[in-house]
Design a protein around this motif. Sequence first.
Motif, PDB file in Angstrom:
ATOM      1  N   LEU A  25       0.806  -1.216   0.000  1.00 10.22           N
ATOM      2  CA  LEU A  25       0.000   0.000   0.000  1.00 10.22           C
ATOM      3  C   LEU A  25       0.842   1.270   0.000  1.00 10.22           C
ATOM      4  O   LEU A  25       0.378   2.309  -0.432  1.00 10.22           O
ATOM      5  N   GLY A  26       2.076   1.163   0.499  1.00 11.14           N
ATOM      6  CA  GLY A  26       2.917   2.358   0.575  1.00 11.14           C
ATOM      7  C   GLY A  26       3.080   3.008  -0.782  1.00 11.14           C
ATOM      8  O   GLY A  26       2.791   4.193  -0.960  1.00 11.14           O
ATOM      9  N   ALA A  27       3.535   2.214  -1.751  1.00  6.62           N
ATOM     10  CA  ALA A  27       3.765   2.763  -3.080  1.00  6.62           C
ATOM     11  C   ALA A  27       2.451   2.985  -3.835  1.00  6.62           C
ATOM     12  O   ALA A  27       2.326   3.929  -4.602  1.00  6.62           O
ATOM     13  N   PHE A 103      -3.828  -0.034  11.224  1.00  5.12           N
ATOM     14  CA  PHE A 103      -4.574   0.735  10.219  1.00  5.12           C
ATOM     15  C   PHE A 103      -4.314   0.250   8.803  1.00  5.12           C
ATOM     16  O   PHE A 103      -5.132   0.426   7.911  1.00  5.12           O
ATOM     17  N   TYR A 104      -3.164  -0.408   8.616  1.00  2.00           N
ATOM     18  CA  TYR A 104      -2.870  -1.015   7.304  1.00  2.00           C
ATOM     19  C   TYR A 104      -3.960  -2.032   6.962  1.00  2.00           C
ATOM     20  O   TYR A 104      -4.439  -2.115   5.835  1.00  2.00           O
ATOM     21  N   SER A 105      -4.338  -2.787   7.991  1.00  2.00           N
ATOM     22  CA  SER A 105      -5.343  -3.824   7.793  1.00  2.00           C
ATOM     23  C   SER A 105      -6.723  -3.236   7.483  1.00  2.00           C
ATOM     24  O   SER A 105      -7.538  -3.872   6.806  1.00  2.00           O
ATOM     25  N   PHE A 224      10.559   5.760   4.153  1.00  2.00           N
ATOM     26  CA  PHE A 224      10.755   4.633   5.066  1.00  2.00           C
ATOM     27  C   PHE A 224       9.583   3.677   4.998  1.00  2.00           C
ATOM     28  O   PHE A 224       9.744   2.462   5.029  1.00  2.00           O
ATOM     29  N   PHE A 225       8.384   4.226   4.901  1.00  4.33           N
ATOM     30  CA  PHE A 225       7.191   3.377   4.860  1.00  4.33           C
ATOM     31  C   PHE A 225       7.252   2.445   3.657  1.00  4.33           C
ATOM     32  O   PHE A 225       7.045   1.241   3.776  1.00  4.33           O
ATOM     33  N   SER A 226       7.558   3.008   2.480  1.00 12.83           N
ATOM     34  CA  SER A 226       7.454   2.126   1.318  1.00 12.83           C
ATOM     35  C   SER A 226       8.616   1.153   1.203  1.00 12.83           C
ATOM     36  O   SER A 226       8.505   0.181   0.474  1.00 12.83           O
TER      37      SER A 226
HETATM   38  N1  TRP Z   1       6.272  -1.298   2.951  1.00 14.65           N
HETATM   39  C1  TRP Z   1       4.919  -1.699   3.021  1.00 14.65           C
HETATM   40  C2  TRP Z   1       4.120  -0.921   2.001  1.00 14.65           C
HETATM   41  O1  TRP Z   1       4.651  -0.069   1.364  1.00 14.65           O
HETATM   42  C3  TRP Z   1       4.321  -1.547   4.371  1.00 14.65           C
HETATM   43  C4  TRP Z   1       5.154  -2.175   5.401  1.00 14.65           C
HETATM   44  C5  TRP Z   1       5.339  -3.475   5.611  1.00 14.65           C
HETATM   45  C6  TRP Z   1       5.964  -1.520   6.329  1.00 14.65           C
HETATM   46  N2  TRP Z   1       6.212  -3.671   6.637  1.00 14.65           N
HETATM   47  C7  TRP Z   1       6.602  -2.487   7.074  1.00 14.65           C
HETATM   48  C8  TRP Z   1       6.193  -0.195   6.554  1.00 14.65           C
HETATM   49  C9  TRP Z   1       7.489  -2.129   8.063  1.00 14.65           C
HETATM   50  C10 TRP Z   1       7.093   0.155   7.553  1.00 14.65           C
HETATM   51  C11 TRP Z   1       7.724  -0.797   8.272  1.00 14.65           C
HETATM   52  O2  TRP Z   1       2.977  -1.135   1.823  1.00 14.65           O
END
Ligand code: TRP
Length: 450
Positions: A25-27, A103-105, A224-226
């Motif tokens: 989801l990040g990207a 919240f990802y879920s 960092f997230f993606s």
């Molecule tokens: N990188 C993932 C995304 O872009 C999300 C994710 C998975 C994540 N594990 C992580 C983000 C650990 C930060 C840290 O959707």
Amino acid sequence: MSQKQDQWTSKLGFILAAAGSAIGLGAIWKLPYVAGMSGGGAFFLIFLLFTIFLGLPLLLTEFTIGRKTQHEAVTAYRMLAPGTYWHWIGKLGVATSFFLLSFYSVVGGWIVIYFARSITEGIGGRGAEEFEQLFGQTISSPWLAIAAHLVFMLMTILVVQGGVQKGIERVSKIMMPALFVLFLIIVIRSVTLPGAMEGVRFFLVPDFSSLTGQTILFALGQAFFSLSLGVSIMVTYSSYLKSNESLPRSAVSIVGLTIFISILAGLAIFPAVFSFGLEPTEGPPLIFIVLPTVFSSIPFGSVFFVAFMALLLFATLTSAFSLLEMVVASVTKNDPAKRKKAAWVCGLLIFVLGIPSALSYGVMGDVLFFGLTFFDALDFLVSNVMLPLGALLIAIFAPLKIKKDELYDEMQKGSAFKRSLFNTWYVLVKYVVPIAILLAFINTLITGGV
Ligand code: TRP
């Protein structure tokens, strides 16, 4: 010292799992909406710079720590700095993963709903406004949003309770390339829509007058997230790795793939946003409004839409596995007897924490924390505070607690990493990364985000 760990079943297994964690989801969901709210091109450019100059070196750092110690994150830090507080980096990572997954879920749940709908209802010839309404109706129904969030969490738990996800590795080999192909189709349609060039310009041509202090922090958090950085998940993943794999090459491939999919996502979304007369500042619902509209203007769009939702769900799940894996691995310390129970207990707790996020676009839409919904506040805390903080600590830790030669030796295993590149990495991690993160924090504090 505890027992020997599972190892990845194939060389490709690790790279697929790590790329699976990164790409999600990040990207595809977060980048377009954050870029849309933060002025487009200038945000994207800064995000790219952060990804290459901070993200890539940090990814290599996490890989090196993991493979060197062959242990999940908390234990890894303990081994490298016994008797100190440094293992709290691992604990911070576990807490961050816990919050993040909650919240990802919820967004995973939205995808579950869209996937189910794409099969039962297709997309028909609706326009952007109808999709906007449909999204609003869908996620504002409290029970539906919670049920979908639960379904997504259950899928995640079921896979993680089974151990390092062997089957998933194999399926990824097909699913990931398929996702790229479908994305290319959407991009082609999107950039050929009438008025699309305005969107391409918005996304690719930087307009620095739109930058604020907060934009820079958001771009940092997004980088960092993606790449799944800052929570030491890449430490845990690479701890399952044998020493014949090239760490630098793996890091470069993952960063390259992530950048590639980020560009595809932007080119899929923004031209369509402008062509359909939507606002790029729509926020988290953005892709759920834009993508169905694009598909409804493609021949056989309903079929492509089902396929796309299935692949997006898969990409989202592989990221969610890594987040739950991080929590479970640290609770069980890789004791297989405890894995099943830990996966269920942690997974269900994460589900409970996610409930207010699931309600944030509905009945709890007016309950604000610092002016943000619960969902947005938690996302801000995780992405823009906890992830950069984790990354900062890792960048301070590695050069401080591991000898330079030992770092070089570990990175050399399975690769011919040039000393000059190693030195560049060292300077980036030791100086550039910490200074950049601190400056981004300070800048936000001083400007108050404006
Ligand atoms: N990188 C993932 C995304 O872009 C999300 C994710 C998975 C994540 N594990 C992580 C983000 C650990 C930060 C840290 O959707």
